[in-house]
Design an enzyme around this catalytic site. Structure first.
Site: not given
Length: 327
Positions: A151, A53
């Site tokens: 989604n 990250y």
């Protein structure tokens, strides 16, 4: 108290984190003690454990970047806060913990008594969805927005917030079984990604001029959005679910004048004033409390089973978010 702690980073993130016991802290002057109600496991949380990250806390670290808690104790001098109030857990503060001490002045309270699982997911995905719809292209009621990874948590919030603003959505997914749930949620057009995406979007929307596309996949999926938006359109990337860098063909830049932008919520937090943050979160919290804004929950786990929870959250094919609860 319990903490979901990791001391190393790397592959197989579920093997690097464990639930440990520590003494429950007492709030000091001007502080409150929050007890956990729920905290989600986001893709960014998994990437933080693997070391992939953009911002990594020093080790050892407690997992988690958002959640909701209940005020369990007040420190000396705290006023305007009551035992039992609900509040958001500190962003990036290691939220996978049964108890967290927070400065009362920084407390961001939310309506109590609603669904704690939905309220726990307020801090990251809903504001991301809201800002993606407002910060890059000036949209008017009736305009279309295109997104992939529809989604996902952000994707579901985009559909709901767009509808509330009078916008239409084209939602692109990678699995056929993801189509029906998004149509039921209110998606105007839901399509499975593919090389002929631009032609199918044009047919489904009556060749609507789409000026904004939201990309959470990266790789060649980015260029499929760039080929689909109108000439001069904007593609905003906010994730890389494919694990690949964004790929945009020169023709999309040169002959279609497409702009590629990036979005990271952490930058918005750094630049937004407290009043701006309170306005955005206040609106979103009220929508969640009223049941107007929600996303699907796949499973919940107590903190003591954090390894199972992280393993499931890191796997594909889920039908919603994985969350941690006190147990």
């Amino acid at each position: 108290m319990q903490l979901a702690l990791y001391e190393t980073r790397g592959a197989e993130p579920h093997t690097r984190i464990a639930c440990v016991d520590r003494p429950t802290p007492a709030p000091g002057a001007g502080e409150v003690l929050l007890e956990l109600l729920a905290a989600p496991i986001n893709p960014s949380d998994v990437l933080t454990i693997t070391g992939q990250y953009g911002a990594l806390p020093p080790l050892p670290a407690v997992g988690g970047n958002e959640g909701v808690g209940r005020v369990a104790a007040l420190g000396e001098g705290v006023t305007g806060v009551a035992i039992g109030d609900w509040a958001l857990l500190p962003v990036g503060g290691g939220t996978w913990a049964s108890h967290i001490v927070v400065k009362a002045a920084a407390l961001m309270r939310v309506p109590a008594g609603g669904d704690p699982l939905q309220m726990a997911m307020l801090t990251v995905n809903p504001p991301t969805a809201s800002l993606l719809l407002s910060e890059f292209v000036a949209l008017n009621a009736g305009d279309w927005v295109l997104q992939n990874a529809a989604n996902s948590g952000v994707g579901e919030y985009v559909i709901q917030l767009a509808k509330a603003r009078g916008l239409h959505t084209v939602s692109v997914v990678r699995r056929a079984d993801a189509v029906a749930p998004l149509e039921a949620l209110g998606g105007d057009v839901v399509l499975v990604d593919g090389p002929d995406l631009a032609a199918r979007v044009a047919e489904a929307t009556g060749k609507a001029k789409i000026r904004l596309a939201l990309d959470a996949v990266g790789g060649t999926a980015t260029d499929r959005l760039a080929q689909t938006v109108a000439i001069g359109g904007t593609v905003v990337n906010y994730g890389a679910m494919s694990g690949e860098a964004c790929k945009v063909a020169p023709g999309s830049f040169v002959f279609r004048n497409v702009t590629l932008r990036g979005f990271w919520l952490a930058f918005w937090f750094r630049e937004a004033s407290p009043a701006q943050q309170q306005a955005l979160f206040g609106d979103l919290a009220q929508r969640i409390a009223r049941g107007e804004l929600a996303t699907r929950v796949h499973a919940t786990f107590p903190l003591s089973r954090v390894q199972e929870a992280v393993a499931l959250a890191a796997a594909g094919g889920r039908q919603g978010k994985v969350l941690l609860t006190p147990g």
